[in-house]
Design a protein around this motif. Structure first.
Motif, mmCIF file in Angstrom:
data_model
loop_
_atom_site.group_PDB
_atom_site.id
_atom_site.type_symbol
_atom_site.label_atom_id
_atom_site.label_comp_id
_atom_site.label_asym_id
_atom_site.label_seq_id
_atom_site.Cartn_x
_atom_site.Cartn_y
_atom_site.Cartn_z
ATOM 1 N N SER A 227 23.079 28.031 -124.991
ATOM 2 C CA SER A 227 22.757 28.445 -123.624
ATOM 3 C C SER A 227 21.875 27.401 -122.961
ATOM 4 C CB SER A 227 22.046 29.800 -123.621
ATOM 5 O OG SER A 227 22.855 30.802 -124.198
ATOM 6 N N LEU A 228 22.124 27.158 -121.677
ATOM 7 C CA LEU A 228 21.373 26.157 -120.926
ATOM 8 C C LEU A 228 21.077 26.669 -119.521
ATOM 9 C CD1 LEU A 228 24.093 24.581 -122.382
ATOM 10 C CD2 LEU A 228 22.520 22.665 -122.003
ATOM 11 N N MET B 125 23.163 17.979 -124.428
ATOM 12 C CA MET B 125 22.192 18.614 -123.550
ATOM 13 C C MET B 125 21.836 17.701 -122.372
ATOM 14 S SD MET B 125 21.887 21.377 -125.233
ATOM 15 C CE MET B 125 23.429 21.196 -126.149
ATOM 16 N N TRP C 240 17.307 20.342 -118.401
ATOM 17 C CA TRP C 240 17.888 21.675 -118.622
ATOM 18 C C TRP C 240 17.269 22.282 -119.882
ATOM 19 C CZ3 TRP C 240 22.675 23.946 -116.466
ATOM 20 C CH2 TRP C 240 23.139 23.264 -115.336
ATOM 21 N N HIS D 252 17.338 24.568 -123.076
ATOM 22 C CA HIS D 252 18.504 24.908 -123.895
ATOM 23 C C HIS D 252 18.076 25.536 -125.214
ATOM 24 C CE1 HIS D 252 17.446 20.622 -124.573
ATOM 25 N NE2 HIS D 252 17.568 20.933 -125.852
ATOM 26 N N VAL E 200 15.037 29.578 -122.042
ATOM 27 C CA VAL E 200 16.248 29.583 -121.224
ATOM 28 C C VAL E 200 16.312 30.841 -120.385
ATOM 29 C CG1 VAL E 200 18.767 29.635 -121.284
ATOM 30 C CG2 VAL E 200 17.514 28.121 -122.837
#
Length: 363
Positions: free
Chosen positions: A299-300, A323, A327, A329, A361
């Protein structure tokens, strides 16, 4: 200190906000276009103002007048702040010229200098060269962003070759942070000398190698910065990147990282069911995740936004998710058994400068 940051939703503003969060403990008041009517109230008690908001597109009058009007608003807010905030102005090397943008920037600096004098503080005028980097808008922020967009589309951009000094936007952000403690005056950070045509060639070479999931040669800081700019523009539409599994009667083999030059570091972790790893972001590092056994969700979330991008991956069909910088993550074991994940970064881990900053996140 309390830092008022104007233009926080723009290209340089977003990167500066990210760097302030990563490297300082300052109380950052982010001012976007939506908050501009409340500028005076937001500036109350500020210790510093980093003024980035500007106008760089429009007709000549809009560009010149727009930058001056924004500076006047900031100057009024400084005078009404009840404090004596240091003013850091994200100026341009064009301020020395006679274009509408240059005249507007030069006039803006004069307005801010008078405001600093009025409250007994200091102005640091940071004249920035050509900026580029992640999340730049094509045909707006930088010719590099325009070239990246053209390379991704397979289109030949128009090229008027000339020498150019390029400064990555994170280096520009660091200069603005340094200016918070610098003496009053002017700072002119140097960019990396190159040419417009050389940038396009490099981007094409990077894209050609990366299209096959390989890591292109990252031999200079400019290579790394251009690669981060390119791969962030490809995210999330081009991910995950497929890997080829080769199988015979002995078992199977997957080439996970094929790096064409530069250094790197690989490590493997195991994770128990339901456990999440990560919850951080990077400003510069190229980091690759590949699940080798088990199932997981990667998930990011881009900093200062709410939308989360999810990739459900499995070791049976290994894929690459790299990545993007800026962001947050993580990776969560979503299976019933142990998860095995390979991680690769383009540089050796330096405990003095790990480039890893905590950020959940989920918001």
């Amino acid at each position: 200190m309390k830092v008022l940051l104007t233009g926080a939703g723009g290209f340089l503003g977003w990167h500066t906000r990210a760097r302030l969060q990563a490297l300082t403990a300052h109380d950052v008041v982010a001012v976007t276009r939506a908050q501009w009517p409340d500028l005076a109230a937001l500036a109350r008690g500020a210790d510093a103002v980093v003024h980035i908001a500007g106008v760089n597109r429009g007709d000549d009058a809009e560009v010149e007048r727009g930058n001056l009007d924004l500076a006047r608003d900031v100057a009024d807010a400084v005078r009404a702040s009840g404090s004596a905030p240091r003013i850091v102005f994200a100026d341009s090397i064009q301020a020395g010229g006679d274009s509408p943008y240059g005249r507007g920037k030069r006039a803006a600096a004069d307005v801010l200098a008078r405001a600093a004098d009025d409250v007994g503080s200091a102005l640091v005028d940071v004249r920035l060269p050509n900026l580029f980097g992640e999340h730049g808008r094509p045909r707006y922020n930088s010719f590099v962003a325009t070239f990246v967009d053209a390379v991704m589309r397979g289109e030949p951009p128009q090229v008027a070759d000339r020498p150019v000094d390029l400064l990555h936007v994170q280096a520009a952000a660091q200069t603005l942070l340094d200016a918070l403690a610098a003496p009053a005056g002017r700072i002119e950070p140097a960019g990396t000398p190159t040419t417009v045509a050389a940038v396009l060639r490099t981007l094409r070479d990077l894209d050609r190698v990366y299209a096959g999931s390989d890591i292109p040669p990252l031999l200079t800081e400019l290579d790394v910065d251009l690669f981060n700019t390119l791969r962030t523009a490809r995210f999330p539409a081009s991910y995950p990147l497929a890997l080829t599994r080769r199988t015979d009667d002995r078992g199977s083999l997957v080439e996970v990282v094929r790096a064409h030059g530069g250094q790197g570091q690989t490590f493997v972790s195991t994770t128990r069911p339901g456990i999440t790893r990560g919850e951080h972001f990077h400003l510069r590092k190229v980091e690759r995740f590949v699940v080798l056994a088990g199932t997981a969700r990667i998930s990011l979330r881009r900093l200062f936004t709410e939308k989360i991008v999810n990739f459900d991956v499995a070791g049976e069909t290994p894929v690459v998710v790299d990545m993007p910088t800026g962001w947050a993550h993580n990776i969560t074991n979503t299976g019933a058994g142990e998860l095995t994940t390979l991680f690769w970064t383009h540089e050796l881990f330096d405990p003095a400068a790990p480039d890893t900053f905590p950020e959940a996140v989920g918001t």
